[in-house]
Design a protein around this motif. Structure first.
Motif, short mmCIF file in Angstrom:
data_model
loop_
_atom_site.label_atom_id
_atom_site.label_comp_id
_atom_site.label_asym_id
_atom_site.label_seq_id
_atom_site.Cartn_x
_atom_site.Cartn_y
_atom_site.Cartn_z
N VAL A 1 0.84 -1.20 0.00
CA VAL A 1 0.00 0.00 0.00
C VAL A 1 0.88 1.25 0.00
CG1 VAL A 1 -1.66 1.33 1.35
CG2 VAL A 1 -1.95 -1.13 1.08
N VAL A 2 1.95 1.20 0.78
CA VAL A 2 2.83 2.37 0.81
C VAL A 2 3.47 2.60 -0.56
CG1 VAL A 2 4.93 3.33 1.81
CG2 VAL A 2 3.27 2.20 3.26
N ALA A 3 3.86 1.51 -1.22
CA ALA A 3 4.45 1.65 -2.55
C ALA A 3 3.44 2.27 -3.51
CB ALA A 3 4.90 0.28 -3.07
N PHE A 4 2.21 1.82 -3.41
CA PHE A 4 1.14 2.38 -4.24
C PHE A 4 0.99 3.88 -3.97
CE2 PHE A 4 -3.36 3.61 -4.35
CZ PHE A 4 -3.63 3.43 -5.70
N TRP A 5 1.09 4.19 -2.69
CA TRP A 5 0.97 5.58 -2.25
C TRP A 5 2.08 6.42 -2.90
CZ3 TRP A 5 0.91 6.73 3.72
CH2 TRP A 5 1.02 8.11 3.93
N LEU A 6 3.32 5.91 -2.81
CA LEU A 6 4.42 6.65 -3.40
C LEU A 6 4.23 6.78 -4.90
CD1 LEU A 6 7.48 5.20 -1.50
CD2 LEU A 6 6.25 7.32 -1.11
N TRP A 7 3.65 5.75 -5.47
CA TRP A 7 3.47 5.71 -6.90
C TRP A 7 2.48 6.76 -7.37
CZ3 TRP A 7 6.22 3.12 -10.30
CH2 TRP A 7 5.73 2.97 -11.60
N ARG A 8 1.33 6.78 -6.70
CA ARG A 8 0.29 7.70 -7.10
C ARG A 8 0.55 9.06 -6.48
NH1 ARG A 8 -4.50 7.94 -8.99
NH2 ARG A 8 -4.86 9.57 -7.46
N ARG A 9 1.46 9.78 -7.06
CA ARG A 9 1.78 11.06 -6.45
C ARG A 9 1.08 12.16 -7.21
NH1 ARG A 9 7.26 10.78 -4.19
NH2 ARG A 9 7.66 12.64 -5.36
N PRO A 10 0.70 13.19 -6.49
CA PRO A 10 -0.09 14.25 -7.13
C PRO A 10 0.63 14.84 -8.34
CG PRO A 10 0.34 14.77 -4.81
CD PRO A 10 0.89 13.43 -5.05
N GLY A 11 1.94 14.76 -8.38
CA GLY A 11 2.65 15.36 -9.49
C GLY A 11 2.39 14.69 -10.82
N ILE A 12 1.98 13.43 -10.81
CA ILE A 12 1.88 12.67 -12.04
C ILE A 12 0.43 12.55 -12.49
CG2 ILE A 12 2.53 10.54 -13.16
CD1 ILE A 12 4.90 11.71 -11.98
N ASP A 13 -0.37 12.00 -11.58
CA ASP A 13 -1.73 11.72 -11.98
C ASP A 13 -2.62 12.93 -11.81
OD1 ASP A 13 -1.17 8.93 -12.46
OD2 ASP A 13 -0.81 8.88 -10.32
N GLU A 14 -2.06 13.92 -11.14
CA GLU A 14 -2.80 15.14 -10.96
C GLU A 14 -1.96 16.26 -11.57
OE1 GLU A 14 -3.27 14.81 -6.73
OE2 GLU A 14 -4.10 12.83 -7.11
N PRO A 15 -2.53 17.42 -11.70
CA PRO A 15 -1.89 18.47 -12.50
C PRO A 15 -0.43 18.75 -12.15
CG PRO A 15 -4.03 19.19 -11.73
CD PRO A 15 -3.84 17.83 -11.20
#
Ligand code: HEA
Ligand code: HEA
Ligand code: CUA
Ligand SMILES: [Cu+2]
Lengths: 651, 210, 302
Positions: free
Chosen positions: A631-645
């Protein structure tokens, strides 16, 4: 610079102007999910801060009820209300809970709510980590307390000296609850401390250079640094004890090369700084309340800041004063006696800064101010008994007696709980939007302050008359009966006081008058926001022009001036301003995360891990830990910089 | 007295371009990592102090008569490899902002590999130290296994971070526009290397100095 | 404050008076300033928003620094004074802590007893502290401050008692369930009486003089008692519980928990768990006659 006249009639005009420009759109952008989902996924520092307060308050009540049972047992000699097994669990859990699950997190609650408001930003630096900290705190507290009904609560005292706490002498799960529960909580505390420091370093409003940082913020940052440096020692000790108990290692096993005193060093290297970890933010509250109600800025601001930081540093060099009866060398006893004395100097500086502030100002008596002044009274009494301990033979006489119990309740209750009550009464209108009853508050103060002294002052005498601590009963005829009886009566007055205080707050919530933005005419930024603050706190990030932004006229005006400046309104998504550490130059507009269930999932999995460790289901522990990492890895993965503006650097 | 005004178009939608193009100063993530490293250093400092405390408290020969002195070969090579991997890590930090994706991927991969070698060698060493020393036989064994073991766990954590980095590189999620994560992870990696040296010196070398 | 009856606690008491005086003074000043501000600064003529640094430095820093330096001098003096006895000691007592009673030995005389320390009045006594299990702490409030009993770290200290009498001491370090019932007595006697006592303790147990006592001895030797207790001069050589060779002469039973009377001892032997829950002596299932015999015998061991 003089104290501005109290802004009455509700909203601060400058903020109204700013809000009329961008309020609506910010409301939309920062709108929160309602209901249970919202509760689980929120990352808003104010909601999390409020939760911290409620949860820590709940644990305070439980630990206080433990104390009431203990006091009832000790009210009369040879009493048999509780068995020794139960008594040992009660006082251990009382100490552990009050220190770890009440005092520190209650401060964290205030910190969470008010640190971002005081420095003029929109959230903590790592909002999702903040949510994790809270859930871990909640779950570890439940983990700890739920052991009591099973008879499995810690029973080795709050400092759990080995070898008593080794598996040979206390074979149950009780001490495993202790080691695991504290390791569990340590994750939360460490993460939270990092969060506070980074927030205060990188997110202060433009213009809030180091000499304009409110003292409360200084104390929270100092406290967080202390936690970061002190907690590892406790964690290590607990990990070693757990390994010794479960897997047969020999760190503390005397027969196989281990040592009992190692535990004491590791514990107190943490334990002594910890008492200042508790008291510093409480003093920060005092440094906030007293200037407001003395109608002038605090005296000797630079000295108070220096004293705060100095306390933090010196406190790492005095731990051996808890071990004067161990029989260490005369040299180390003298050294640590000297260090112990040194640490009183910063305390004295702060004390007199508050006193001079009052004497040079105009004192306004409110419940918060009464509690703040009662702190001074209690802390000087507790402080001077602390200084007495620096005389080593005297300490050897009274250590582990009720005299020490009296000392530390004067500094813990008087030094931390009274300021917290001051803080609650002071900030209540800001947190809830309601005023509390003035008369009700005064009755609360009288009951609590009387109860406090009646409970803890007689303990000095019990200790001087030779009563050791941690005894579940005592024979009559040694002169201990009367002090104990008085203490017990005091404890019930205290309980009545808290019950009354609870009703005062409940009444305020239900039917208290609405609070204006700045009911006290205070000087720090949190009073610019609404009561209660909007999710985005500040429609326009102000420019701070002095240590007392609400009193200098210019800082407030800046909100109005900048209301068309995107760099200060940041209306497109969840955004916050990142500024440089020392001189608060604007560096960047930083995206902030949206609501997310990831923190909750992380905390649940970590809870599963600790429970599995406790019951010895090691495979389940491995699985839950693995899932938690995923879950933590997923968290690091989905960072606002990438999937969000835009990106927000977060780890 | 100020007057109220309505919301202006200007204040409502403007793309987030206003801040300087290149972020200046340290990011929150960087600070987060630095503070995390601080707290970790304290953990190991306390552990190393406990090592020497128990050692000198114990008196007599160290390792105790019942244990053999530690084997040196595998831990020496492993530590050396881990320290050397800081070079490739540093190269990765340089490659990231320049957009050299292949170089970035390769250096990260080599670093990752070096970390794996370190962990593997440490495990080989454990099999060699046993049964003369075990975690449960005496304090010497407990210290040796748990101190190095804790470090290995931390290296595994670092490896996890590297895996995320490598995957992100392959998917183009880090690169010139977003080099920060590499720099942040590199801090942790250097920290692991420094630790490795301290622990190697303490656990493997000092028993020979008595 | 308890009345001191030894040089060490006298130092403590004197220090206490000095410290309390200073502490009270500091408290009164601070409290007066705090309350005074609340009373007299509500409608001041003028509010002074500048300055005040000097007062803070003088009252918060300089004056405390002087007071604290003096306190340090007191502390160092105390450490030095308590380090060594004023004259060489002639008696050595070994105290061994157990959950939850005190083993007491006089190595020079070869005497072993429990929960009672007899010393000659007015002479320094060397005290050697060790423990058989967890940490305990030796404290006789009227005679000497605390010293811990720590596994693997023998502590040596000294004390002396000014006046003959009985002084209560109690374990001060939390040591488990019955930490509350781990008291002992220091009995200071004139040298001659002390020597008489020591001489008597050196003797092996008195031989039973009545049939009941004889029966008590054989019950003791044949039942489980002997596995835990020693009675010198018999076949009982256990080391789990206190040495009972002269148990009849003791003032209290079970580490100060109950006075040593026939009834109390019988109650203790029959079911000690009712008296001191959790202590390490299991209830003994003796027939009433056996019980009476054993207790009669033990009471005769003066
Ligand atoms: C909030 C918590 C808190 C605080 C602030 C303090 C503050 C101090 N403490 Fe306390 N202490 C505890 C919590 C705290 N303590 C706890 C929990 C324990 C027991 C743990 C356990 O065993 O379970 C303990 C135990 C403890 C001991 C060990 C006792 C023993 O077990 O033998 C000692 C010994 O030196 C000590 C000393 C001090 C000193 C010198 C201060 C100083 O910081 C006080 C400084 C303040 C003042 C002095 C007053 C203001 C100053 C002035 C007005 C200036 C003028 C003053 C003078 C000239 C004297 N404390
Ligand atoms: C912050 C720390 C803190 C606080 C606030 C307290 C508060 C109290 N403590 Fe605490 N105490 C410790 C920290 C603290 N203690 C520690 C660290 C130890 C050492 C443990 C050890 O030896 O290991 C200790 C030990 C200790 C002992 C010694 C036990 C022993 O050695 O045998 C005693 C004995 O009287 C005692 C009593 C009390 C009492 C009566 C209160 C009272 O102030 C409690 C008052 C609170 C209540 C009574 C709650 C009531 C609330 C309500 C009734 C309703 C309100 C409702 C809502 C808010 C919903 N404490
Ligand atoms: Cu022995 Cu407490
Ligand atoms: Cu301390």
């Amino acid at each position: 610079m003089t104290a501005a006249t109290t802004v009455t009639g509700g909203v601060i005009p400058e903020r109204r102007v700013a809000e009329s420009a961008v309020g609506e759109i910010l409301d939309e952008v920062w709108e929160e999910e309602p209901g249970l989902i919202g509760w689980i996924t929120t990352v808003n520092h104010k909601r999390i801060g409020r939760r911290y307060l409620v949860t820590a308050g709940f644990f305070f009540m439980l630990a206080g009820i433990n104390a009431l049972v203990m006091r009832t047992q000790l009210g009369t000699p040879n009493n048999t209300l509780v068995s020794p097994e139960l008594y040992d669990q009660l006082f251990s859990l009382h100490g552990v809970a009050m220190i770890f699950f009440f005092a520190t997190p209650f401060n964290a609650g205030f910190g969470n709510f008010f640190l971002p408001l005081m420095i003029g930003t929109r959230d903590m630096a790592f909002p999702r980590m903040n949510a994790v900290s809270y859930f871990l705190f909640l779950f570890s507290g439940l983990f700890m307390f739920s052991s009591l009904p099973f008879g499995l609560a810690p029973d080795g005292g709050w400092f759990a000296y080995v070898p008593l706490t080794g598996v040979k002498y206390l074979p149950g799960l009780n001490l495993d609850v202790y080691t695991l529960g504290l390791l569990f909580l340590a994750v939360s505390t460490t993460v939270g401390s990092i969060n506070f420091i980074v927030t205060a370093l990188k997110m202060r409003a433009p213009g809030m250079t180091l000499n304009r940082v409110p003292i409360y913020v200084w104390t929270v940052v100092t406290q967080s640094f202390m936690l970061i440096f002190a907690l590892p020692s406790l964690d290590l000790a607990n990990a070693m004890l757990f390994l010794d108990r479960r897997f047969g290692t020999n760190f503390f096993d005397i027969k196989h090369g281990g040592d009992a005193i190692l535990w004491q060093h590791l514990f107190w290297i943490f334990g002594h700084p910890d008492v200042y970890i508790i008291v510093l933010p409480a003093m920060g509250i005092i440094s906030t309340v007293i200037p407001t109600f003395s109608r002038r800025p605090i005296t000797a601001y630079p000295l108070v800041v220096l004293a705060t930081v100095a306390t933090g540093i010196i406190s790492f060099g005095v731990w051996v004063h808890h071990m004067f009866a161990v029989g260490l060398s005369q040299v180390s006893e003298s050294f640590f006696a000297a260090a112990t004395l040194t640490i009183s100097i910063p305390a004295g500086v702060q004390m007199f800064a508050w006193l001079v502030t009052m004497w040079k100002g105009r004192v306004v008596i409110t419940t918060a101010m009464l509690y703040a002044v009662s702190f001074i009274v209690a802390f000087v009494i507790g402080g001077v008994t602390g200084v007495m301990f620096a005389v080593v033979p005297f300490d050897q006489q009274v250590t582990d007696s009720y005299f020490v119990v009296a000392h530390f309740h004067y500094v813990l209750f008087g030094g931390a709980v009274l300021p917290m009550l001051a803080g609650l009464f002071y900030w209540w209108p800001k947190m809830t939007g309601r005023m509390t009853s003035h008369k009700g508050g005064i009755v609360s103060f009288i009951l609590v302050f009387t109860g406090f002294n009646v409970t803890f002052f007689p303990m000095h005498f019990a200790g001087m008359l030779g009563m050791p601590r941690r005894v579940y009963t005592y024979p009559s005829g040694l002169g201990w009966d009367i002090p104990n009886l008085i203490s017990t009566i005091g404890a019930f007055i205290l309980a009545a006081g808290f019950l009354w205080t609870f009703f005062v707050f409940a009444q305020s919530l239900l039917s208290g008058p609405r609070a204006p933005d700045d009911p006290w005419g205070a000087n720090t930024l949190e009073w610019v926001t609404g009561s209660p603050p909007k999710p985005y706190n500040f429609p326009v990030i102000p420019t701070v022009h002095s240590l007392n932004p609400l009193w200098d006229g210019k800082s407030l005006a800046s909100m109005e001036e900048h209301r068309h400046d995107y760099n200060r309104t940041m209306t497109s998504t969840h955004l916050a301003l990142r500024t440089s550490e020392l001189d608060t130059r604007v560096e960047k507009i930083m995206p902030m995360p949206e609501e997310t269930p990831v923190p909750f999932a992380t905390a649940v999995l970590l809870t599963a891990f600790f429970i599995s460790m406790l019951v010895g289901a090691y495979h389940a522990a491995e699985v839950s830990f693995g899932l938690c990492l995923a879950v933590v890895a997923f968290w690091l993965w989905r960072r606002p910089g990438i999937d969000e503006p835009e990106e927000a650097e977060e780890l | 007295m100020t007057t109220l005004d309505t919301r202006t178009e200007q204040a409502i939608r403007r793309p987030p371009r206003a801040a300087p193009e290149r972020p200046v100063g340290h990011t929150t993530g960087w600070w987060g990592m630095v503070l995390f490293i601080c707290t970790e250093s304290m953990t190991f400092a306390a552990f190393l102090a406990s090592y020497f405390y128990l050692r000198f408290d114990h008196g007599g020969p160290w390792p105790p008569a019942a244990d053999k002195p530690p084997h040196l070969l595998f831990p020496s090579v492993g530590t050396f490899v881990l320290v050397l991997s800081c070079v490739t890590m540093a190269l990765a930090v340089r490659a990231a902002p320049k957009g050299r994706r292949a170089a970035l991927g390769l250096t990260l991969l080599v670093t990752l590999l070096a970390g794996c070698v370190f962990v593997a060698f440490q495990c080989v060493d454990y099999t060699q130290e046993m049964p003369s020393s075990t975690p449960t036989k005496d304090a010497y064994g407990s210290l040796m296994f748990m101190l190095t073991g804790l470090h290995v766990v931390h290296v595994l954590l670092g490896l996890g971070m590297l895996v995320v980095l490598v995957a992100s590189t392959l998917l183009g999620r880090i690169g010139p526009k977003r080099p920060e994560p590499v720099a942040i992870v590199s801090l942790y990696w250097y920290f692991l290397a420094v630790l490795a040296v301290c622990i190697y010196g303490t656990v493997y070398l000092t028993p020979y100095l008595s | 404050m308890v009345a001191p009856d030894g040089p060490k606690s006298r130092f403590v008491t004197n220090a206490w008076w000095i410290l309390t005086g200073v502490a009270a003074f500091v408290c009164i000043v601070v409290i007066a300033l705090a309350v005074g501000a609340m009373l007299f600064r509500r409608r001041p003529k003028r509010v002074d928003t500048e300055g005040g640094q000097r007062q803070v430095v003088v009252f918060g820093l300089l004056i405390p620094a002087v007071v604290l330096a003096a306190t340090f001098a007191l502390s160092v003096t105390g450490i030095a004074v308590n380090a060594n006895p004023p004259s060489p000691d002639r008696v050595t007592v070994d105290v061994i802590g157990h959950q939850w009673w005190w083993g007491v030995k006089y190595p020079d005389a070869g005497v072993v007893t429990a929960n009672e320390i007899h010393v000659p009045t007015g002479e320094p006594v060397r005290l050697r502290l060790t423990t058989g299990d967890v940490i305990h702490s030796f404290w006789v409030p009227q005679i000497m401050p605390k010293m811990d009993l720590i596994p693997n770290r023998p502590n040596t200290t000294w004390f002396s008692v000014d006046r003959s009498g009985v002084y209560r001491g109690q374990c001060a370090e939390y040591c488990g369930l019955e930490h509350a019932h781990m008291a002992f007595e220091v009995i200071a006697q004139p040298r001659a009486e002390f020597e008489k006592w020591l001489h008597r303790e050196q003797q092996t147990a008195a031989t039973p003089s009545t049939a009941e006592q004889q029966r008590g001895l054989s019950v003791f030797e044949s039942s489980s008692c002997a596995t835990c207790h020693t009675i010198r001069g018999t076949t009982a050589h256990g080391h789990v519980g206190p040495d009972l060779t002269h148990v009849g002469s003791r003032d209290k039973l079970a580490a100060g928990t109950i006075p040593n009377t026939f009834g109390n001892m019988a109650g203790w032997v029959a079911n000690s768990q009712a008296i001191k829950p959790g202590n390490k002596m299991p209830p003994q299932s003796l027939s009433p006659d056996d019980l009476r015999a054993v207790v009669t015998y033990l009471q005769s061991l003066e």
